[in-house]
Design a protein around this motif. Structure first.
Motif, PDB file in Angstrom:
ATOM      1  N   ILE A  56     -85.855  66.624  84.958  1.00 43.65           N
ATOM      2  CA  ILE A  56     -86.682  67.245  85.994  1.00 43.65           C
ATOM      3  C   ILE A  56     -86.784  68.730  85.651  1.00 43.65           C
ATOM      4  O   ILE A  56     -85.772  69.422  85.522  1.00 43.65           O
ATOM      5  CB  ILE A  56     -86.070  67.052  87.392  1.00 43.65           C
ATOM      6  CG1 ILE A  56     -85.870  65.562  87.688  1.00 43.65           C
ATOM      7  CG2 ILE A  56     -86.947  67.712  88.455  1.00 43.65           C
ATOM      8  CD1 ILE A  56     -85.026  65.281  88.906  1.00 43.65           C
ATOM      9  N   ALA A  57     -87.997  69.201  85.484  1.00 41.34           N
ATOM     10  CA  ALA A  57     -88.215  70.566  85.002  1.00 41.34           C
ATOM     11  C   ALA A  57     -88.112  71.603  86.116  1.00 41.34           C
ATOM     12  O   ALA A  57     -88.633  71.412  87.215  1.00 41.34           O
ATOM     13  CB  ALA A  57     -89.583  70.666  84.334  1.00 41.34           C
ATOM     14  N   LEU A  58     -87.438  72.710  85.775  1.00 42.43           N
ATOM     15  CA  LEU A  58     -87.417  73.912  86.598  1.00 42.43           C
ATOM     16  C   LEU A  58     -88.131  74.986  85.788  1.00 42.43           C
ATOM     17  O   LEU A  58     -87.677  75.360  84.696  1.00 42.43           O
ATOM     18  CB  LEU A  58     -85.985  74.354  86.918  1.00 42.43           C
ATOM     19  CG  LEU A  58     -85.845  75.719  87.585  1.00 42.43           C
ATOM     20  CD1 LEU A  58     -86.540  75.747  88.946  1.00 42.43           C
ATOM     21  CD2 LEU A  58     -84.378  76.097  87.716  1.00 42.43           C
ATOM     22  N   PHE A  59     -89.249  75.446  86.313  1.00 40.00           N
ATOM     23  CA  PHE A  59     -90.037  76.456  85.616  1.00 40.00           C
ATOM     24  C   PHE A  59     -89.676  77.833  86.171  1.00 40.00           C
ATOM     25  O   PHE A  59     -89.807  78.071  87.375  1.00 40.00           O
ATOM     26  CB  PHE A  59     -91.531  76.191  85.793  1.00 40.00           C
ATOM     27  CG  PHE A  59     -91.950  74.837  85.292  1.00 40.00           C
ATOM     28  CD1 PHE A  59     -92.110  74.613  83.923  1.00 40.00           C
ATOM     29  CD2 PHE A  59     -92.156  73.789  86.170  1.00 40.00           C
ATOM     30  CE1 PHE A  59     -92.479  73.361  83.449  1.00 40.00           C
ATOM     31  CE2 PHE A  59     -92.533  72.531  85.710  1.00 40.00           C
ATOM     32  CZ  PHE A  59     -92.695  72.313  84.346  1.00 40.00           C
ATOM     33  N   ASP A  64     -88.229  79.657  79.113  1.00 37.07           N
ATOM     34  CA  ASP A  64     -88.482  78.250  78.815  1.00 37.07           C
ATOM     35  C   ASP A  64     -88.009  77.403  79.997  1.00 37.07           C
ATOM     36  O   ASP A  64     -87.060  77.793  80.701  1.00 37.07           O
ATOM     37  CB  ASP A  64     -87.718  77.825  77.552  1.00 37.07           C
ATOM     38  CG  ASP A  64     -88.293  78.467  76.289  1.00 37.07           C
ATOM     39  OD1 ASP A  64     -89.489  78.824  76.302  1.00 37.07           O
ATOM     40  OD2 ASP A  64     -87.534  78.608  75.309  1.00 37.07           O
ATOM     41  N   PRO A  65     -88.631  76.242  80.196  1.00 35.05           N
ATOM     42  CA  PRO A  65     -88.195  75.382  81.313  1.00 35.05           C
ATOM     43  C   PRO A  65     -86.734  74.943  81.152  1.00 35.05           C
ATOM     44  O   PRO A  65     -86.237  74.799  80.035  1.00 35.05           O
ATOM     45  CB  PRO A  65     -89.122  74.167  81.220  1.00 35.05           C
ATOM     46  CG  PRO A  65     -90.265  74.582  80.369  1.00 35.05           C
ATOM     47  CD  PRO A  65     -89.755  75.674  79.469  1.00 35.05           C
ATOM     48  N   LEU A  66     -86.094  74.769  82.274  1.00 33.15           N
ATOM     49  CA  LEU A  66     -84.742  74.202  82.322  1.00 33.15           C
ATOM     50  C   LEU A  66     -84.885  72.779  82.827  1.00 33.15           C
ATOM     51  O   LEU A  66     -85.818  72.469  83.573  1.00 33.15           O
ATOM     52  CB  LEU A  66     -83.859  75.022  83.263  1.00 33.15           C
ATOM     53  CG  LEU A  66     -83.708  76.502  82.913  1.00 33.15           C
ATOM     54  CD1 LEU A  66     -83.037  77.243  84.055  1.00 33.15           C
ATOM     55  CD2 LEU A  66     -82.926  76.666  81.620  1.00 33.15           C
ATOM     56  N   PHE A  67     -83.937  71.906  82.466  1.00 28.70           N
ATOM     57  CA  PHE A  67     -84.056  70.502  82.855  1.00 28.70           C
ATOM     58  C   PHE A  67     -82.795  70.028  83.562  1.00 28.70           C
ATOM     59  O   PHE A  67     -81.689  70.453  83.224  1.00 28.70           O
ATOM     60  CB  PHE A  67     -84.349  69.630  81.623  1.00 28.70           C
ATOM     61  CG  PHE A  67     -85.672  69.965  80.997  1.00 28.70           C
ATOM     62  CD1 PHE A  67     -86.845  69.428  81.509  1.00 28.70           C
ATOM     63  CD2 PHE A  67     -85.749  70.844  79.930  1.00 28.70           C
ATOM     64  CE1 PHE A  67     -88.064  69.756  80.952  1.00 28.70           C
ATOM     65  CE2 PHE A  67     -86.966  71.178  79.369  1.00 28.70           C
ATOM     66  CZ  PHE A  67     -88.131  70.628  79.878  1.00 28.70           C
ATOM     67  N   LEU A  68     -82.999  69.157  84.519  1.00 29.67           N
ATOM     68  CA  LEU A  68     -81.907  68.631  85.328  1.00 29.67           C
ATOM     69  C   LEU A  68     -82.012  67.118  85.389  1.00 29.67           C
ATOM     70  O   LEU A  68     -83.113  66.566  85.486  1.00 29.67           O
ATOM     71  CB  LEU A  68     -82.011  69.202  86.763  1.00 29.67           C
ATOM     72  CG  LEU A  68     -81.031  68.684  87.791  1.00 29.67           C
ATOM     73  CD1 LEU A  68     -79.633  69.233  87.509  1.00 29.67           C
ATOM     74  CD2 LEU A  68     -81.467  69.080  89.193  1.00 29.67           C
ATOM     75  N   THR A  69     -80.867  66.447  85.352  1.00 30.10           N
ATOM     76  CA  THR A  69     -80.802  65.007  85.587  1.00 30.10           C
ATOM     77  C   THR A  69     -80.016  64.788  86.871  1.00 30.10           C
ATOM     78  O   THR A  69     -78.953  65.385  87.061  1.00 30.10           O
ATOM     79  CB  THR A  69     -80.099  64.289  84.415  1.00 30.10           C
ATOM     80  OG1 THR A  69     -80.903  64.438  83.249  1.00 30.10           O
ATOM     81  CG2 THR A  69     -79.913  62.806  84.708  1.00 30.10           C
ATOM     82  N   VAL A  70     -80.549  63.967  87.771  1.00 29.70           N
ATOM     83  CA  VAL A  70     -79.853  63.633  89.010  1.00 29.70           C
ATOM     84  C   VAL A  70     -79.604  62.126  89.040  1.00 29.70           C
ATOM     85  O   VAL A  70     -80.422  61.346  88.558  1.00 29.70           O
ATOM     86  CB  VAL A  70     -80.636  64.075  90.269  1.00 29.70           C
ATOM     87  CG1 VAL A  70     -80.699  65.585  90.352  1.00 29.70           C
ATOM     88  CG2 VAL A  70     -82.031  63.505  90.300  1.00 29.70           C
TER      89      VAL A  70
END
Length: 183
Positions: A56-59, A64-70
């Motif tokens: 899941i992208a955090l802009f 650069d985008p950061l990514f998260l997995t939940v």
């Protein structure tokens, strides 16, 4: 956390959370040397032992985008059909425990009770350790008088009688004629 000297805008790809998860706030502005708390909520609609949303992208503006997995686990609970009766004078709180919720998994649960009424209150969260049971205390504090079912039925009958008494005689006669024609 913004460790820089310039404020920055940020936003989540909120659609990436799917129907099982949500984020709040989904976007914002972060001042220099400031931080914010972002809450991710889990609200599954069916039992599933592995609900997952990857990347899941955090802009963040200028990065650069950061990514998260939940991930989340939803387990079934045996329904408990039990009536809990609260009786108290107006403006006097009464607290009772609702049936315990049992954590049958091997992970700690943090539950957020949803109470949508100004007369009721409860804890903001319930934490249930693996294999444990926790009962939730629910408080009822009415700010106005309420009626019992019998009193409500009597009041409804009385209101209907008042409405019938207030109708013009011509209207009642017209209704009786319509009923006779239908027969």
């Amino acid at each position: 956390e913004n460790v820089g000297d310039i404020g920055t805008k940020w936003r989540w790809n909120a659609d990436g959370f799917g129907p099982e998860f949500s984020v709040s706030p989904a976007e914002g502005f972060l001042n220099p040397h400031d931080e914010t708390t972002i809450e991710i909520f889990f609200h599954p609609s069916h039992v599933n032992d592995d609900l997952r949303r990857d990347n899941i992208a955090l802009f963040v503006e200028g990065a650069d985008p950061l990514f998260l997995t939940v991930t989340g686990i939803c387990v079934s609970q045996e329904p408990k059909e039990e009536t809990i009766t609260f009786t108290t004078p107006v403006r006097v709180p009464v607290t009772q425990q609702i049936p315990a919720i049992k954590n049958t998994s091997d992970a700690t649960w943090t539950l957020i009770p949803v109470i949508d009424n100004e007369f009721w209150s409860g804890p903001p969260t319930l934490e249930i350790l693996p294999g444990q049971e926790v009962a939730c205390e629910l408080t009822y504090r009415p700010l106005s008088m309420t009626m019992s079912e019998a009193e409500e039925a009597a009041a409804a009958e009385e209101e209907e009688a008042k409405e019938d008494a207030g109708r013009p005689v011509e209207e009642e006669a017209a209704e009786e004629e319509e009923e006779e024609e239908e027969e």
